[in-house]
Design an enzyme around this catalytic site. Structure first.
Site, PDB file in Angstrom:
ATOM      1  N   SER A  49       0.621   0.508   4.208  1.00  0.00           N
ATOM      2  CA  SER A  49       1.668   0.110   4.873  1.00  0.00           C
ATOM      3  C   SER A  49       2.876  -0.672   3.930  1.00  0.00           C
ATOM      4  CB  SER A  49       1.272  -0.969   5.748  1.00  0.00           C
ATOM      5  OG  SER A  49       0.619  -2.048   5.280  1.00  0.00           O
ATOM      6  N   LEU A 140      -5.718  -1.353  -1.711  1.00  0.00           N
ATOM      7  CA  LEU A 140      -5.902  -2.450  -1.013  1.00  0.00           C
ATOM      8  C   LEU A 140      -5.733  -3.786  -1.738  1.00  0.00           C
ATOM      9  CD1 LEU A 140      -9.337  -1.235   1.083  1.00  0.00           C
ATOM     10  CD2 LEU A 140      -6.897  -1.403   1.796  1.00  0.00           C
ATOM     11  N   ALA A 141      -5.162  -4.628  -0.926  1.00  0.00           N
ATOM     12  CA  ALA A 141      -5.041  -6.070  -1.837  1.00  0.00           C
ATOM     13  C   ALA A 141      -5.339  -7.018  -0.565  1.00  0.00           C
ATOM     14  CB  ALA A 141      -3.736  -6.286  -2.096  1.00  0.00           C
ATOM     15  N   TYR A 236      -4.586 -13.633 -15.489  1.00  0.00           N
ATOM     16  CA  TYR A 236      -4.705 -12.265 -14.777  1.00  0.00           C
ATOM     17  C   TYR A 236      -5.742 -11.549 -15.558  1.00  0.00           C
ATOM     18  CZ  TYR A 236      -3.259  -8.483 -11.989  1.00  0.00           C
ATOM     19  OH  TYR A 236      -3.255  -7.535 -10.732  1.00  0.00           O
ATOM     20  N   LYS A 245     -11.310  -5.791 -11.789  1.00  0.00           N
ATOM     21  CA  LYS A 245     -10.915  -4.537 -12.191  1.00  0.00           C
ATOM     22  C   LYS A 245     -11.794  -3.975 -13.237  1.00  0.00           C
ATOM     23  CE  LYS A 245      -7.309  -4.829  -9.675  1.00  0.00           C
ATOM     24  NZ  LYS A 245      -7.259  -4.241  -8.262  1.00  0.00           N
TER      25      LYS A 245
END
Length: 397
Positions: A49, A140-141, A236, A245
């Site tokens: 989205s 997705l987040a 990060y 990740k």
């Protein structure tokens, strides 16, 4: 009713639906101007989205004439003070534009992590989408994920590991540069971040799709990641999100084994830093972004999400200019991480003060505008700033 941008910190509390419509159209027009390419034809986008997911869906549909399915968790209008989320309207207007081109554009609104959503999407693929997909984008987040096999709900936390990190960040609401201190993640927070932002759910999607015989010969799947420069590593890449990740990279290896018989391919795509709803709330990152944008814009290589993903699809995923690293990851972030760019960014960051960070020294105004664009405000080409609640309420995704 007039709509205006409202902020709480670095989060939007309002939306302009017609600005969202124009922003989707602007991205479509960008892809069309780049011309057609031979890419996927039946695409499933998880996290469709906004930002990278939406950009991937747009380039597949309007660059490669692909039918698409989008899954996202969004909210529609509730009352005049709560008009819904930008992604809700992005889904609606993407579908409308795609259907005008004769393309299938099915939107599923709900929890992509759930077994129910997976089964619903698979049922649709088998009954109404030709039976198979040739591309799955995992973008997705989310702050939370419930593991449907155990019922446990995990939360993600973007924090450093083993050390407290201090740095300057930007508050968009107050338009100020301030010092932020980020506490180290606990073991529970690290585990939760891996569960939410890693690759386990990605694997489960692929496993269920394969079991249902919904993967086409030559199927490709990609998960978007970010590494960034050394200046961001402490909070990060070397933090809880970095661990997640790394786990996703292990998932990709297992997916590759699972789809080998289909001549399939699973890829981790290390993308460049862009303005997204997620990136603006990552600790300390906005200061880096306003400097990065200044340097990359001066060199003519600044990219928005649609520019970046369109380049990746047409030249790398489905082109002959793929740039891989030693771990087999796709590296379109090489423009951002070049020695020349990073040297100039570091020099610029060292010059910033609370008094000058909004000046022409940086691209703060561009960063702010791109964030506003995500929510339908200050969008080039849009002139509609008033909405009728009943009209919005009647819109269906």
């Amino acid at each position: 009713m007039k709509v205006e941008m409202k902020l709480k910190g670095n989060m939007a509390r309002s939306v302009n639906p017609y600005g969202c419509k124009q922003e989707v159209l602007n991205q479509i027009n960008y892809v069309k101007a780049e011309g057609d390419y031979e890419g996927p034809k039946k695409v499933l986008v998880l996290g469709a989205s906004s930002s990278y997911g939406l950009a991937s869906r747009i380039t597949a549909a309007f660059g490669s004439h692909a039918d698409t399915i989008g899954v996202s968790f969004e909210r529609g209008p509730k009352d005049e003070s709560m008009l819904g989320t930008a992604g809700w309207y992005n889904n609606i207007f993407f579908r409308e534009f795609a259907e005008q081109e004769g393309l299938i554009a099915k939107n599923f609104i709900g929890d992509a992590f759930s077994l129910e959503m997976k089964e619903e999407v698979i049922k649709y693929i088998k009954e109404s989408f030709g039976g198979k997909v040739d591309m799955l984008v995992y973008s997705l987040a989310a702050p939370k994920r419930t593991d449907y096999k155990t019922g446990i709900t995990y939360s993600s936390a973007l924090k450093p590991i083993g050390q407290e990190v201090s740095g300057e960040n930007i508050n968009l609401e107050k338009e100020e540069l301030f010092t932020q201190v980020v506490e180290p993640a606990t073991e529970e927070e690290i585990e939760g971040t891996v569960k939410v932002m890693g690759g386990e759910d990605w694997e489960w999607w692929i496993e269920l799709l394969k079991e249902a015989d919904c993967l086409a010969e030559g199927f490709k799947t990609v998960l978007y990641s970010y590494i960034g420069p050394k200046v961001t590593h402490a909070f990060y890449h070397d933090g809880s999100l970095g661990v997640a990740k790394e786990q996703a990279e292990e998932s990709s290896k297992r997916i590759n084994e699972n789809i080998r018989e289909l001549n399939g391919q699973s890829l981790i795509c290390v993308s460049k830093a862009v303005t997204t709803k997620a990136s603006v709330v990552i600790p300390i990152l906005p200061k880096y972004l306003i400097c990065l944008y200044k340097v990359m814009k001066e060199q003519g290589i600044h990219e928005t999400p649609i520019m970046h993903k369109d380049r990746i699809f047409r030249t790398m995923l489905y082109g002959n200019e793929a740039n891989y690293d030693e771990k087999g990851r796709l590296r379109p972030d090489s423009w951002e991480l070049s020695d020349d760019v990073q040297r100039k960014v570091n020099d610029l960051m060292a010059q910033l003060t609370p008094q000058n960070f909004k000046s022409d020294l940086t691209e703060y105004q561009l960063f702010k505008k791109e964030f506003f664009n995500l929510n339908g405000f200050e969008v080039e080409g849009n002139t509609i700033n008033e909405v009728d609640f009943e009209t919005l309420k009647a819109m269906k995704p």
